[in-house]
Motif scaffolding. Sequence first.
Motif, PDB file in Angstrom:
ATOM      1  N   ASP A 278       0.827  -1.215   0.000  1.00  0.00           N
ATOM      2  CA  ASP A 278       0.000   0.000   0.000  1.00  0.00           C
ATOM      3  C   ASP A 278       0.855   1.255   0.000  1.00  0.00           C
ATOM      4  N   SER A 279       2.007   1.185   0.645  1.00  0.00           N
ATOM      5  CA  SER A 279       2.861   2.363   0.786  1.00  0.00           C
ATOM      6  C   SER A 279       3.484   2.820  -0.523  1.00  0.00           C
ATOM      7  N   VAL A 280       3.488   1.956  -1.539  1.00  0.00           N
ATOM      8  CA  VAL A 280       4.121   2.331  -2.807  1.00  0.00           C
ATOM      9  C   VAL A 280       3.144   2.370  -3.979  1.00  0.00           C
ATOM     10  N   LYS A 281       1.904   1.982  -3.752  1.00  0.00           N
ATOM     11  CA  LYS A 281       0.920   1.976  -4.835  1.00  0.00           C
ATOM     12  C   LYS A 281       0.789   3.362  -5.457  1.00  0.00           C
ATOM     13  N   GLY A 282       0.777   3.386  -6.778  1.00  0.00           N
ATOM     14  CA  GLY A 282       0.643   4.645  -7.489  1.00  0.00           C
ATOM     15  C   GLY A 282       1.959   5.366  -7.705  1.00  0.00           C
ATOM     16  N   ARG A 283       3.017   4.911  -7.026  1.00  0.00           N
ATOM     17  CA  ARG A 283       4.332   5.548  -7.171  1.00  0.00           C
ATOM     18  C   ARG A 283       5.358   4.609  -7.809  1.00  0.00           C
ATOM     19  N   PHE A 284       5.264   3.324  -7.499  1.00  0.00           N
ATOM     20  CA  PHE A 284       6.214   2.338  -8.012  1.00  0.00           C
ATOM     21  C   PHE A 284       5.534   1.469  -9.062  1.00  0.00           C
ATOM     22  N   THR A 285       6.327   1.032 -10.043  1.00  0.00           N
ATOM     23  CA  THR A 285       5.841   0.118 -11.065  1.00  0.00           C
ATOM     24  C   THR A 285       6.843  -1.005 -11.266  1.00  0.00           C
TER      25      THR A 285
END
Length: 127
Positions: free
Chosen positions: A62-69
């Motif tokens: 959840d802490s990286v969703k939308g920022r990491f791929t």
Amino acid sequence: QLQLVESGGGLIQTGGSLRLSCLASGPASKYYAMAWFRQAPGKEREFVATISLHGDVTRYADSVKGRFTISRDNAKNTMTLQMNSLKPEDTGDYYCAATRTTNTEYAPPVSVAYGNWGQGTQVTVSS
């Protein structure tokens, strides 16, 4: 025995981007689900992202969703983690992990599922 080598870590300012790579070498390297984990100083290793054999399934903390791929290129035996909008709390050692599977949807978000690990690459996000 599968060997995993990470690269791409470094020092970056808050809001910046980094791209981590994991090169897999060894027999049947494309038959592994793969993942990224990280460990901050003084903390336990935590899940970041995982990807299935052909990339059809991906999962993120959840802490990286939308920022990491997370992505992979089986022809090049490479998995990558594109990290955008980095925050100081993203600081840590990032580890590539792999687990042998024939299940095309298998992408476990837990470290105990992985038997192959790289040595890690350090990411430091300055505030």
